[in-house]
Design a protein around this motif. Sequence first.
Motif, short mmCIF file in Angstrom:
data_model
loop_
_atom_site.label_atom_id
_atom_site.label_comp_id
_atom_site.label_asym_id
_atom_site.label_seq_id
_atom_site.Cartn_x
_atom_site.Cartn_y
_atom_site.Cartn_z
N UNK A 39 -26.48 -46.77 0.70
CA UNK A 39 -27.53 -46.40 -0.25
C UNK A 39 -28.18 -45.07 0.17
N UNK A 40 -28.49 -44.94 1.46
CA UNK A 40 -29.11 -43.72 1.96
C UNK A 40 -28.17 -42.53 1.76
N UNK A 41 -26.90 -42.71 2.12
CA UNK A 41 -25.95 -41.61 2.01
C UNK A 41 -25.73 -41.22 0.56
N UNK A 42 -25.65 -42.20 -0.34
CA UNK A 42 -25.51 -41.88 -1.77
C UNK A 42 -26.69 -41.05 -2.25
N UNK A 43 -27.89 -41.40 -1.84
CA UNK A 43 -29.08 -40.65 -2.21
C UNK A 43 -29.05 -39.23 -1.68
N UNK A 44 -28.65 -39.07 -0.42
CA UNK A 44 -28.59 -37.74 0.18
C UNK A 44 -27.56 -36.86 -0.53
N UNK A 45 -26.40 -37.43 -0.80
CA UNK A 45 -25.36 -36.66 -1.48
C UNK A 45 -25.79 -36.31 -2.90
N UNK A 46 -26.44 -37.24 -3.60
CA UNK A 46 -26.90 -36.97 -4.96
C UNK A 46 -27.87 -35.79 -4.98
N UNK A 47 -28.71 -35.69 -3.96
CA UNK A 47 -29.70 -34.62 -3.90
C UNK A 47 -29.14 -33.30 -3.39
N UNK A 48 -28.17 -33.35 -2.48
CA UNK A 48 -27.78 -32.13 -1.78
C UNK A 48 -26.38 -31.61 -2.07
N UNK A 49 -25.53 -32.41 -2.67
CA UNK A 49 -24.15 -31.98 -2.93
C UNK A 49 -24.15 -30.93 -4.05
N UNK A 56 -16.18 -35.00 3.93
CA UNK A 56 -15.22 -35.56 4.88
C UNK A 56 -15.80 -36.84 5.45
N UNK A 57 -15.07 -37.94 5.30
CA UNK A 57 -15.47 -39.19 5.95
C UNK A 57 -14.59 -39.39 7.17
N UNK A 58 -15.21 -39.39 8.34
CA UNK A 58 -14.50 -39.64 9.59
C UNK A 58 -14.43 -41.14 9.82
N UNK A 59 -13.27 -41.65 10.19
CA UNK A 59 -13.11 -43.09 10.41
C UNK A 59 -13.28 -43.85 9.11
N UNK A 60 -12.54 -43.44 8.09
CA UNK A 60 -12.71 -43.97 6.74
C UNK A 60 -12.34 -45.45 6.60
N UNK A 61 -11.61 -45.99 7.57
CA UNK A 61 -11.30 -47.42 7.56
C UNK A 61 -10.56 -47.86 6.32
N UNK A 62 -11.17 -48.77 5.57
CA UNK A 62 -10.52 -49.28 4.35
C UNK A 62 -10.99 -48.53 3.11
N UNK A 63 -11.78 -47.47 3.28
CA UNK A 63 -12.20 -46.64 2.15
C UNK A 63 -13.39 -47.18 1.38
N UNK A 64 -14.09 -48.19 1.90
CA UNK A 64 -15.20 -48.81 1.18
C UNK A 64 -16.28 -47.80 0.82
N UNK A 65 -16.70 -46.97 1.77
CA UNK A 65 -17.76 -46.00 1.49
C UNK A 65 -17.32 -45.00 0.43
N UNK A 66 -16.17 -44.42 0.61
CA UNK A 66 -15.74 -43.38 -0.33
C UNK A 66 -15.48 -43.95 -1.72
N UNK A 67 -14.97 -45.17 -1.80
CA UNK A 67 -14.79 -45.77 -3.12
C UNK A 67 -16.12 -46.01 -3.81
N UNK A 68 -17.17 -46.33 -3.03
CA UNK A 68 -18.49 -46.52 -3.65
C UNK A 68 -19.03 -45.19 -4.18
N UNK A 69 -18.74 -44.10 -3.48
CA UNK A 69 -19.18 -42.78 -3.95
C UNK A 69 -18.42 -42.37 -5.20
N UNK A 70 -17.14 -42.70 -5.24
CA UNK A 70 -16.33 -42.37 -6.42
C UNK A 70 -16.73 -43.23 -7.62
#
Length: 104
Positions: A39-49, A56-70
């Motif tokens: 939630x925090x990262x989504x807010x930061x990206x919404x304001x600053x991107x 770049x997501x380091x240690x993307x694992x199963x892609x959960x974070x990036x899929x939520x952003x997409x």
Amino acid sequence: MHVRSVQPELLDSLPFHHPDAIRSRRDIRLINGLMGNFRWLRGQLSRHLRPGDRVLELGAGDGTLTRSLLSRRILCPDQLLALDLHPPPPDWPAAATWLQQDLF
């Protein structure tokens, strides 16, 4: 003086579909949810991107974070670069970049 000892993360030594790796990723999702990290990262990206920026997501694992952003349209697939030791998840978008390698 304290001597720092860096050890490889256990999760990195397990095959992606190993039951312990699956449980570990589930625990990481739970902790991230409780702490509000996504939630925090989504807010930061919404304001600053800015247009043309890439993420770049380091240690993307199963892609959960990036899929939520997409899925929330905070990022377009062509803005996304993910890096992990394991291969991309099966539903990884073709326009997004996945690097299967060690950061170092």
